[in-house]
Design an enzyme around this catalytic site. Structure first.
Site, PDB file in Angstrom:
ATOM      1  N   ILE A  18       0.821  -1.205   0.000  1.00 33.94           N
ATOM      2  CA  ILE A  18       0.000   0.000   0.000  1.00 33.94           C
ATOM      3  C   ILE A  18       0.856   1.256   0.000  1.00 33.94           C
ATOM      4  O   ILE A  18       0.486   2.278  -0.591  1.00 33.94           O
ATOM      5  CB  ILE A  18      -0.995  -0.021   1.189  1.00 33.94           C
ATOM      6  CG1 ILE A  18      -2.111   0.989   0.973  1.00 33.94           C
ATOM      7  CG2 ILE A  18      -0.283   0.216   2.516  1.00 33.94           C
ATOM      8  CD1 ILE A  18      -3.071   0.628  -0.124  1.00 33.94           C
ATOM      9  N   SER A  39      11.249   2.533   7.848  1.00 32.37           N
ATOM     10  CA  SER A  39      11.064   1.110   8.071  1.00 32.37           C
ATOM     11  C   SER A  39      11.888   0.711   9.280  1.00 32.37           C
ATOM     12  O   SER A  39      12.784   1.452   9.710  1.00 32.37           O
ATOM     13  CB  SER A  39      11.516   0.308   6.835  1.00 32.37           C
ATOM     14  OG  SER A  39      11.493  -1.083   7.101  1.00 32.37           O
ATOM     15  N   ARG A  40      11.619  -0.467   9.840  1.00 24.31           N
ATOM     16  CA  ARG A  40      12.466  -0.967  10.917  1.00 24.31           C
ATOM     17  C   ARG A  40      13.716  -1.649  10.363  1.00 24.31           C
ATOM     18  O   ARG A  40      14.581  -2.084  11.112  1.00 24.31           O
ATOM     19  CB  ARG A  40      11.679  -1.956  11.779  1.00 24.31           C
ATOM     20  CG  ARG A  40      10.513  -1.323  12.531  1.00 24.31           C
ATOM     21  CD  ARG A  40       9.975  -2.278  13.577  1.00 24.31           C
ATOM     22  NE  ARG A  40       8.861  -1.694  14.295  1.00 24.31           N
ATOM     23  CZ  ARG A  40       7.584  -2.006  14.094  1.00 24.31           C
ATOM     24  NH1 ARG A  40       7.265  -2.902  13.172  1.00 24.31           N
ATOM     25  NH2 ARG A  40       6.634  -1.444  14.805  1.00 24.31           N
ATOM     26  N   LYS A 104      -6.772   2.723   6.186  1.00 21.73           N
ATOM     27  CA  LYS A 104      -7.935   2.059   6.768  1.00 21.73           C
ATOM     28  C   LYS A 104      -7.620   0.576   6.996  1.00 21.73           C
ATOM     29  O   LYS A 104      -6.751   0.037   6.315  1.00 21.73           O
ATOM     30  CB  LYS A 104      -9.132   2.214   5.846  1.00 21.73           C
ATOM     31  CG  LYS A 104      -8.813   1.561   4.545  1.00 21.73           C
ATOM     32  CD  LYS A 104      -9.762   1.796   3.465  1.00 21.73           C
ATOM     33  CE  LYS A 104      -9.231   1.170   2.217  1.00 21.73           C
ATOM     34  NZ  LYS A 104      -7.914   0.590   2.261  1.00 21.73           N
TER      35      LYS A 104
END
Length: 334
Positions: A18, A39-40, A104
């Protein structure tokens, strides 16, 4: 000489599918710029940026979500994590003083949604649920026709969103720890559409088939709305459905042609008259229109969208909670 408006600089929190679609959408909005990705995993963030380099040069990468939201070159943060992480990620951005567009479903449940909205209002920051379908031209035109009385009083909405998923059981859509299931992943589309055209929900009944991982894989729901309307929704991870939507009124109906959630065609049907077809192209997959809405709200100094208001996002999360309770789906930690 007209003053040139500075682009709105976006930070994407997440590197999944997404977020990739959002990066493409930002390239379609003239005053939008992808400034940073978080990001991690630094290597994952770097890999995410590469295919978007032509449209978005010089994107910074962050190996921590905190450093993304603290980036002074980021004006707005888009939350594109799994459902279970929406609330924590949005809270991180709001605490850092950044406006938020949150994917969402808004959160995992109503309690999380209430807390987020309270924080955004306390901080005086814009926030919106990324219910992008409301902003595509076909749905916007359908709403205009309804508001103009073209189909009389709206009495009912029917919509479905089903796919025959081939994803493995460990994928997020089947993982209860990540807020998986058809209802939160796909059911939000017919639910939000019904709320848009019929107003607040006052009662909900749901039935479902649960899969081997414990999440719903096929769900049907009936809604009663406060103004008297009725609606029906179907969402499925087991079977492909037409993905159509119809808004019924006392003087006609509007068909949003499949797939309704990013339709480019609608048909206005009235008794005794030839159907009127309308072609309403969208930009890309359709996400660009919600980006434009965020920009409009920020330029106006609004703290929420009139089209997707925060109180409605909270209310819809409450009805998702109610339907999950009816079908026996409870997520870990609730």
């Amino acid at each position: 000489m007209a003053q040139t408006r500075r682009p709105v600089r976006w930070g994407l929190l997440g590197t999944g599918y997404i977020c990739s679609e959002m990066a493409k959408a930002l390239a379609l909005v003239p005053d939008a710029r992808l400034a940073a990705v978080g990001s991690r995993d630094l290597e994952r963030a770097q890999a995410f940026v590469e295919p978007h380099a032509l449209a978005h040069p010089d994107v910074r990468v962050h190996a921590r979500y905190q450093s993304l939201v603290d980036d002074p070159q980021v004006d707005v943060v888009y939350i594109g994590t799994p459902h279970s992480e929406h609330a924590a990620a949005a809270r991180l951005a709001l605490t850092a003083g950044k406006p938020v567009l949150c994917e969402k479903p808004f959160t995992l449940n109503r309690n999380e949604a209430v807390g987020l909205v309270a924080l955004a209002r306390e901080r005086g920051l814009f926030m919106m649920e990324a219910m992008w379908t409301r902003f595509i031209p076909a749905v916007a035109e359908a709403k205009r026709l309804v508001d103009a009385g073209e189909i009389g009083e709206v009495v009912s909405v029917q919509a479905d969103f089903g796919v025959a998923s081939t994803l493995p059981p460990k994928h997020r859509v089947f993982n209860p720890a990540l807020g998986g299931g058809a209802l939160l992943d796909l059911g939000v589309y017919p639910l939000a559409l019904a709320s848009y055209f019929l107003g607040p929900v006052s009662a909900a009944q749901a039935v479902a088939q649960l899969g081997t991982t414990g999440v719903d894989v096929h769900t049907l729901f009936n809604l009663r709305h406060a103004r008297g309307g009725l609606s029906q929704g179907l969402c499925s991870l087991r079977t492909p459905t037409p993905c159509q939507a119809t808004v019924y009124g006392t003087a006609g109906r509007i068909d949003l042609q499949a797939p309704f959630f990013h339709s480019e065609h609608l048909t206005l049907v009235k008794p005794g008259q030839a159907p009127v077809e309308r072609h309403l192209p969208r930009r890309g997959m359709g996400y660009a229109h919600q980006v434009a809405e965020v920009h409009r709200c920020l330029q106006q100094g609004w703290l929420e969208s009139r089209v997707m208001p925060l109180d409605e996002s909270v209310a819809l999360m409450g009805w998702l909670d109610s339907m999950r309770a009816q079908i026996g789906l409870r997520y870990p930690g609730e």
